[in-house]
Design a protein around this motif. Structure first.
Motif, PDB file in Angstrom:
ATOM      1  N   SER A  22      60.006  51.970  39.043  1.00 22.20           N
ATOM      2  CA  SER A  22      59.617  51.854  40.449  1.00 22.20           C
ATOM      3  C   SER A  22      60.037  53.069  41.256  1.00 22.20           C
ATOM      4  N   ALA A  23      61.258  53.568  41.003  1.00 25.66           N
ATOM      5  CA  ALA A  23      61.716  54.753  41.721  1.00 25.66           C
ATOM      6  C   ALA A  23      60.831  55.947  41.412  1.00 25.66           C
ATOM      7  N   SER A  24      60.433  56.088  40.149  1.00 24.55           N
ATOM      8  CA  SER A  24      59.547  57.193  39.771  1.00 24.55           C
ATOM      9  C   SER A  24      58.233  57.123  40.534  1.00 24.55           C
ATOM     10  N   LEU A  25      57.694  55.924  40.634  1.00 28.15           N
ATOM     11  CA  LEU A  25      56.404  55.767  41.301  1.00 28.15           C
ATOM     12  C   LEU A  25      56.498  56.047  42.791  1.00 28.15           C
ATOM     13  N   LEU A  26      57.627  55.668  43.383  1.00 30.05           N
ATOM     14  CA  LEU A  26      57.803  55.911  44.811  1.00 30.05           C
ATOM     15  C   LEU A  26      57.893  57.398  45.140  1.00 30.05           C
ATOM     16  N   LEU A  27      58.152  58.231  44.133  1.00 32.08           N
ATOM     17  CA  LEU A  27      58.199  59.680  44.344  1.00 32.08           C
ATOM     18  C   LEU A  27      56.844  60.247  44.751  1.00 32.08           C
ATOM     19  N   ASN A  28      55.780  59.444  44.639  1.00 30.80           N
ATOM     20  CA  ASN A  28      54.462  59.889  45.093  1.00 30.80           C
ATOM     21  C   ASN A  28      54.470  60.309  46.558  1.00 30.80           C
ATOM     22  N   PHE A  29      55.363  59.728  47.344  1.00 32.89           N
ATOM     23  CA  PHE A  29      55.409  60.058  48.768  1.00 32.89           C
ATOM     24  C   PHE A  29      55.764  61.527  48.995  1.00 32.89           C
ATOM     25  N   GLU A  30      56.481  62.125  48.048  1.00 34.81           N
ATOM     26  CA  GLU A  30      56.869  63.528  48.226  1.00 34.81           C
ATOM     27  C   GLU A  30      55.651  64.430  48.340  1.00 34.81           C
ATOM     28  N   ALA A  31      54.644  64.197  47.513  1.00 33.70           N
ATOM     29  CA  ALA A  31      53.442  65.030  47.551  1.00 33.70           C
ATOM     30  C   ALA A  31      52.727  64.912  48.890  1.00 33.70           C
ATOM     31  N   ILE A  32      52.634  63.688  49.383  1.00 35.00           N
ATOM     32  CA  ILE A  32      51.941  63.464  50.656  1.00 35.00           C
ATOM     33  C   ILE A  32      52.702  64.126  51.796  1.00 35.00           C
ATOM     34  N   PHE A  33      54.027  63.897  51.853  1.00 35.01           N
ATOM     35  CA  PHE A  33      54.845  64.505  52.905  1.00 35.01           C
ATOM     36  C   PHE A  33      54.788  66.027  52.838  1.00 35.01           C
ATOM     37  N   THR A  34      54.861  66.595  51.622  1.00 32.18           N
ATOM     38  CA  THR A  34      54.857  68.050  51.468  1.00 32.18           C
ATOM     39  C   THR A  34      53.548  68.653  51.964  1.00 32.18           C
ATOM     40  N   ALA A  35      52.434  68.057  51.576  1.00 31.70           N
ATOM     41  CA  ALA A  35      51.134  68.578  51.990  1.00 31.70           C
ATOM     42  C   ALA A  35      50.979  68.547  53.508  1.00 31.70           C
ATOM     43  N   LEU A  36      51.405  67.456  54.127  1.00 34.81           N
ATOM     44  CA  LEU A  36      51.266  67.335  55.578  1.00 34.81           C
ATOM     45  C   LEU A  36      52.184  68.310  56.315  1.00 34.81           C
ATOM     46  N   ILE A  37      53.410  68.462  55.824  1.00 28.56           N
ATOM     47  CA  ILE A  37      54.336  69.396  56.467  1.00 28.56           C
ATOM     48  C   ILE A  37      53.856  70.830  56.305  1.00 28.56           C
ATOM     49  N   ALA A  38      53.376  71.191  55.100  1.00 28.23           N
ATOM     50  CA  ALA A  38      52.868  72.549  54.871  1.00 28.23           C
ATOM     51  C   ALA A  38      51.651  72.829  55.743  1.00 28.23           C
ATOM     52  N   TRP A  39      50.825  71.831  55.929  1.00 25.96           N
ATOM     53  CA  TRP A  39      49.648  71.978  56.795  1.00 25.96           C
ATOM     54  C   TRP A  39      50.072  72.258  58.233  1.00 25.96           C
ATOM     55  N   ARG A  40      51.100  71.530  58.706  1.00 30.70           N
ATOM     56  CA  ARG A  40      51.546  71.709  60.075  1.00 30.70           C
ATOM     57  C   ARG A  40      52.344  72.995  60.271  1.00 30.70           C
ATOM     58  N   LEU A  41      53.232  73.328  59.313  1.00 35.94           N
ATOM     59  CA  LEU A  41      54.108  74.486  59.479  1.00 35.94           C
ATOM     60  C   LEU A  41      53.403  75.808  59.198  1.00 35.94           C
ATOM     61  N   TYR A  42      52.591  75.838  58.137  1.00 38.28           N
ATOM     62  CA  TYR A  42      52.014  77.102  57.682  1.00 38.28           C
ATOM     63  C   TYR A  42      50.505  77.175  57.798  1.00 38.28           C
ATOM     64  N   GLY A  43      49.890  76.089  58.270  1.00 37.74           N
ATOM     65  CA  GLY A  43      48.446  76.104  58.413  1.00 37.74           C
ATOM     66  C   GLY A  43      47.715  76.173  57.095  1.00 37.74           C
ATOM     67  N   GLU A  44      48.348  75.690  55.998  1.00 36.53           N
ATOM     68  CA  GLU A  44      47.688  75.727  54.698  1.00 36.53           C
ATOM     69  C   GLU A  44      46.448  74.831  54.710  1.00 36.53           C
TER      70      GLU A  44
END
Length: 365
Positions: A108-130
């Motif tokens: 279950s903990a492994s599966l919950l790590l999926n949130f990291e990808a979503i958070f990273t993409a959104l933060i990179a989009w906001r911070l760096y305009g990727e």
């Protein structure tokens, strides 16, 4: 200048190359998760974090016995950013993950790590305009769906998955947010020597986690468990982070983070192999979803006419790539690093959101 020659090395597809590096990094990180759960049973969260990042630092020692002039060095000006990265990614996030891991189970903990990808993409989009094109958004949706399938299936099994809404699960999700900030803040360091970056982050993370462990009176557990955590840190955090940084150079933070969503599936599969059974059909469905997401990334082609603004910086590079045509006397062949200046340039070629391609796109405006 006389004697200067272009680097004749054939150029690979930066997106495909970056995708491969990100996938290998994800496999190493994901495989470490069930080992950390097993080895961290008698250690506190902060001692666990300290041992993981001690292992990450130790793993860099054999690779730093001689100067690496082909890479840009970490300098004093990077200290503040590294300290913040170490606080979030080297101490708080792994400690939160270790605490939650003991309460929700490896799968279950492994599966919950999926949130990291979503958070990273959104933060990179906001911070760096990727740019988040349709393929990247599709890959994010597929990997999230793969995690959702396994989480929903786990709720009906007696393997700890039914506790996915407990404080333990919340701690794992909080860890993914901390690592997402880590990933985004690390992006400007991806063009520096990855060995030095890993060592600095590991050493600072170790120091912060040790201070917290002593302040809270948390123990390190059995010696053989500590050795297992050191080994997991060397491979799953040290080597994995080095490959992650190299992937970020080529495809940016958002795409690397999205591909890193393969790690949860690897962790779940490793947990299954170590005894957390009954995955069956949900695992197959999730595997197809994850594989489809990876395929979308690996086959992405981003090419259009774009303009580079004048920029001065230092990073590892080769000549003859359409961006580095400055002269050397005597000639320099192969990868090297030094401070250099790019004049404004307009051209068209395949590229990812690397250090030279931070331009915005109409869809992101």
């Amino acid at each position: 200048m006389p004697g200067n020659r272009r680097d004749a090395r054939p150029h690979s597809d930066p997106i495909a190359e970056g995708a491969l590096l990100a996938v290998v990094a994800a496999v190493l990180f994901g495989a470490a998760t069930p080992v950390i759960r097993w080895a961290g049973t008698d250690a506190g969260p902060f001692p666990t974090a300290a041992l993981l990042y001690a292992g990450a630092s130790i793993a860099t020692l054999p690779l730093s016995l001689r100067p690496r002039r082909s890479e840009a060095p970490v300098r004093a000006q990077h200290a503040r950013r590294l300290l913040v990265i170490a606080l979030f990614g080297g101490a708080l996030a792994p400690a939160s993950f270790a605490w939650g891991l003991q309460r929700v189970g490896g799968t279950s903990a492994s599966l919950l790590l999926n949130f990291e990808a979503i958070f990273t993409a959104l933060i990179a989009w906001r911070l760096y305009g990727e740019s988040l094109g349709s393929r990247v958004l599709g890959a994010l949706a597929l990997t999230s769906a793969g995690g959702a399938v396994l989480v929903l299936a786990a709720r009906s099994l007696n393997d700890g998955g039914h506790r996915a809404v407990t404080w333990g699960a919340a701690a794992v999700v909080a860890a993914t947010l901390g690592w997402a900030f880590d990933n985004a803040l690390t992006r400007p360091l991806a063009d520096l020597d990855p060995i030095q970056v890993v060592r600095a982050k590991g050493a600072l993370g170790l120091l912060i986690a040790l201070v917290m462990a002593v302040a809270l009176g948390q123990g390190f557990g059995a010696a053989f468990h500590a050795l297992a955590l050191l080994a997991s840190g060397a491979v799953g955090y040290g080597l994995s982070l080095r490959l992650y940084l190299l992937a970020q150079r080529r495809i940016g933070a958002a795409r690397t983070g999205s591909l890193f969503a393969l790690a949860p599936f690897v962790g779940a599969a490793a947990a299954w192999a170590l005894g957390e059974r009954a995955r069956g059909l949900p695992t197959m469905i999730a595997g197809v979803l994850f594989g489809s997401g990876v395929y979308l990334h690996a086959t992405e082609r981003h090419q259009h006419r774009h303009t580079h603004a004048r920029i001065a910086h230092e990073h590892a590079h080769r000549h003859g790539d359409g961006h580095h045509d400055h002269p050397h006397d005597p000639a320099v062949i192969g990868q090297h690093s030094h401070f250099h200046i790019h004049d404004e340039q307009t051209h068209q070629h395949a590229h990812g959101p690397d250090v030279h391609h931070t331009h915005r796109h109409e869809a992101d405006a």
